[in-house]
Design a protein around this motif. Structure first.
Motif, PDB file in Angstrom:
ATOM      1  N   ASP A  19       0.935  -1.228  -0.031  1.00 33.43           N
ATOM      2  CA  ASP A  19      -0.036   0.077   0.119  1.00 33.43           C
ATOM      3  C   ASP A  19       0.931   1.252  -0.059  1.00 33.43           C
ATOM      4  OD1 ASP A  19      -2.219   1.609   0.131  1.00 33.43           O
ATOM      5  OD2 ASP A  19      -2.852   1.092   2.043  1.00 33.43           O
ATOM      6  N   ARG A  75      -8.701  -1.890  -7.942  1.00 33.56           N
ATOM      7  CA  ARG A  75      -8.154  -2.451  -6.700  1.00 33.56           C
ATOM      8  C   ARG A  75      -9.404  -3.044  -5.874  1.00 33.56           C
ATOM      9  NH1 ARG A  75      -4.573   0.330  -3.245  1.00 33.56           N
ATOM     10  NH2 ARG A  75      -5.322   2.661  -3.567  1.00 33.56           N
ATOM     11  N   TYR A  84      -5.872  -5.011  -1.592  1.00 37.97           N
ATOM     12  CA  TYR A  84      -5.282  -3.971  -0.819  1.00 37.97           C
ATOM     13  C   TYR A  84      -3.762  -3.548  -1.178  1.00 37.97           C
ATOM     14  CZ  TYR A  84      -8.673  -5.386   2.257  1.00 37.97           C
ATOM     15  OH  TYR A  84     -10.116  -5.961   2.641  1.00 37.97           O
ATOM     16  N   GLY A  85      -3.459  -2.233  -1.684  1.00 36.31           N
ATOM     17  CA  GLY A  85      -2.177  -1.858  -2.197  1.00 36.31           C
ATOM     18  C   GLY A  85      -2.086  -1.618  -3.665  1.00 36.31           C
ATOM     19  N   VAL A  86      -1.493  -0.477  -4.111  1.00 33.26           N
ATOM     20  CA  VAL A  86      -1.317  -0.220  -5.480  1.00 33.26           C
ATOM     21  C   VAL A  86      -0.223  -1.044  -6.095  1.00 33.26           C
ATOM     22  CG1 VAL A  86       0.126   1.859  -4.937  1.00 33.26           C
ATOM     23  CG2 VAL A  86      -1.508   1.707  -6.911  1.00 33.26           C
ATOM     24  N   ARG A  98       1.880  -4.243  -6.814  1.00 32.55           N
ATOM     25  CA  ARG A  98       1.836  -5.905  -6.887  1.00 32.55           C
ATOM     26  C   ARG A  98       3.357  -6.153  -7.169  1.00 32.55           C
ATOM     27  NH1 ARG A  98      -2.131  -9.584 -10.164  1.00 32.55           N
ATOM     28  NH2 ARG A  98      -0.862 -11.577  -9.656  1.00 32.55           N
ATOM     29  N   TYR A 115       5.138   1.314   4.737  1.00 37.79           N
ATOM     30  CA  TYR A 115       4.295   0.840   3.739  1.00 37.79           C
ATOM     31  C   TYR A 115       3.724  -0.247   4.628  1.00 37.79           C
ATOM     32  CZ  TYR A 115       6.326   4.410   0.609  1.00 37.79           C
ATOM     33  OH  TYR A 115       6.852   5.434   0.083  1.00 37.79           O
ATOM     34  N   GLU A 116       2.395  -0.406   4.303  1.00 35.07           N
ATOM     35  CA  GLU A 116       1.624  -1.568   4.651  1.00 35.07           C
ATOM     36  C   GLU A 116       1.971  -2.865   3.527  1.00 35.07           C
ATOM     37  OE1 GLU A 116      -1.620  -1.752   7.434  1.00 35.07           O
ATOM     38  OE2 GLU A 116      -2.022   0.197   6.569  1.00 35.07           O
ATOM     39  N   THR A 117       1.810  -3.947   3.781  1.00 33.16           N
ATOM     40  CA  THR A 117       2.003  -5.186   3.076  1.00 33.16           C
ATOM     41  C   THR A 117       0.927  -6.282   3.235  1.00 33.16           C
ATOM     42  OG1 THR A 117       3.623  -6.385   4.221  1.00 33.16           O
ATOM     43  CG2 THR A 117       4.393  -5.001   2.726  1.00 33.16           C
TER      44      THR A 117
END
Length: 367
Positions: A301, A332, A336-338, A340, A362-364
């Motif tokens: 993210d 999306r 979750y997350g832009v 990949r 950043y969240e993964t």
């Protein structure tokens, strides 16, 4: 004791089998053949095999085990021809086909009594192909199904398991019929469903041109198996005809059931349906390789701004973590997350999670 092996077909599967055998026991002599001579030459260059055969059937009188690592239709042709080749008495022949009933039946019919056939199906693969994609650890922790023919004894099966010890696979014995029923449910039929969803999307694109662009997210992910080899899946479906015909009937019945829930606006039934599916799906093993090759994707993210990709990949480079794919996601829905990121192994993905957490906030996410 197995001292000499002949492998027909030196692509991803055949090459990986050869590499795992050589790594486990370098003293075993492996002769290899591939219709693509460059592929065979490369197999020798990387140490997967010791010698290249220039013909499909060289002198095989001293070969202990023969692996047929070719498409299903080619496997049948080779089996029928083996009956005319001079082979060592008691030689064990095995294959790697995704269907087993027809192949084992064909082997029992065409191979003479001095040849023992043990059907095999390593349930692992990759989105890459060819000898350069081969890995000695490709089958590690994967299920490797063995389906013995009538002439094969437990000793013959044990011999194959010992030869393939270096794969570190989980070996399971079952009948050809059991194999085809199970793989029909968890592998073959899902490919049909994925392809049908793609056809449906293509049809709607004529009316709604944005379909293709919007399908770049979740739709593309859930239908990725529709990108598999058309020739391979044509043969698999024809070889596993009866189990799949039964699955068609069961699938149609199931879809009619859900269709009726929607038509009758059965809110509680729909909730129960999806909740049950979620519970079962969430309970599936996460670290066990299955019939459909896994992609080890990680979603990050991050804000979409210039330089963010090089920032994240820079973190991975500092830790020497290799990527196989990278993509900015536009659509999306339920993802979750832009960003990949694709990795070759589960361990690489785990290392990436630790790495990104170490250098950023950043969240993964793993889906």
């Amino acid at each position: 004791m197995v001292k000499k092996i002949y492998i027909i077909g030196l692509g991803l599967i055949g090459g990986s089998i050869a590499l795992s055998i050589k790594q486990n026991d370098p003293t075993i002599d492996i002769l290899g053949f591939d219709i693509n001579h460059d592929q065979a030459a490369m197999a020798k260059k990387i140490g997967a095999i010791d010698d290249v055969s220039q013909t499909l059937f060289p002198n095989l009188e001293n070969i202990d085990v023969i692996f047929i690592s070719t498409p299903v239709e080619q496997t049948l042709k080779i089996i029928s021809q083996l009956n005319e080749v001079r082979l060592k008495k008691g030689v064990i022949v095995t294959d790697v086909g995704s269907t087993k009933g027809k192949i084992v039946e064909y082997a029992e019919k065409h191979l003479n009594h001095s040849i023992v056939f043990v059907g095999g199906h390593p349930m692992a693969g990759s989105h890459k192909s060819g000898i350069l994609a081969a890995k000695s650890h490709l089958f590690e922790n994967a299920f490797y199904i063995l389906t013995a023919s009538k002439l094969a004894t437990s000793e013959h099966v044990h011999t194959i398991i010992q030869v393939l010890k270096g794969t570190k696979a989980n070996f399971i014995e079952m009948t050809p019929s059991e194999h085809d029923q199970i793989t029909g449910v968890i592998s073959h039929f899902p490919h049909i469903v994925a392809a049908s969803l793609v056809f449906q999307a293509e049809k709607y694109e004529e009316q709604f041109p944005l379909v293709k662009r919007l399908a770049a997210g979740g739709f593309r992910d859930i239908t990725r198996i529709a990108s598999s080899s058309p020739a391979m899946w044509r043969d698999i479906l024809l070889h596993n005809k009866q189990p799949l015909l039964q699955l068609f009937e069961e699938w149609i019945s199931e879809m009619n059931r859900v269709k009726q829930f929607v038509a009758d606006e059965e809110a509680e039934e729909l909730f129960t349906y999806f909740n049950h599916a979620k519970s079962y799906r969430d309970g599936l093993p996460e670290k066990q390789k299955g019939a459909i090759p896994a992609f080890y994707d990680l979603f990050v993210d991050v804000p979409d701004y210039p330089g963010v990709i090089s920032e994240v990949t820079g973190y991975l480079a500092m830790e020497e973590i290799s990527l196989t794919n990278i993509r900015i996601i536009e659509t999306r829905e339920e993802i979750y997350g832009v960003l990949r990121l694709g990795f070759q192994t589960e361990q690489d993905r785990e290392n990436a999670i630790q790495c990104i957490g170490k250098y950023s906030n950043y969240e993964t996410f793993i889906i």
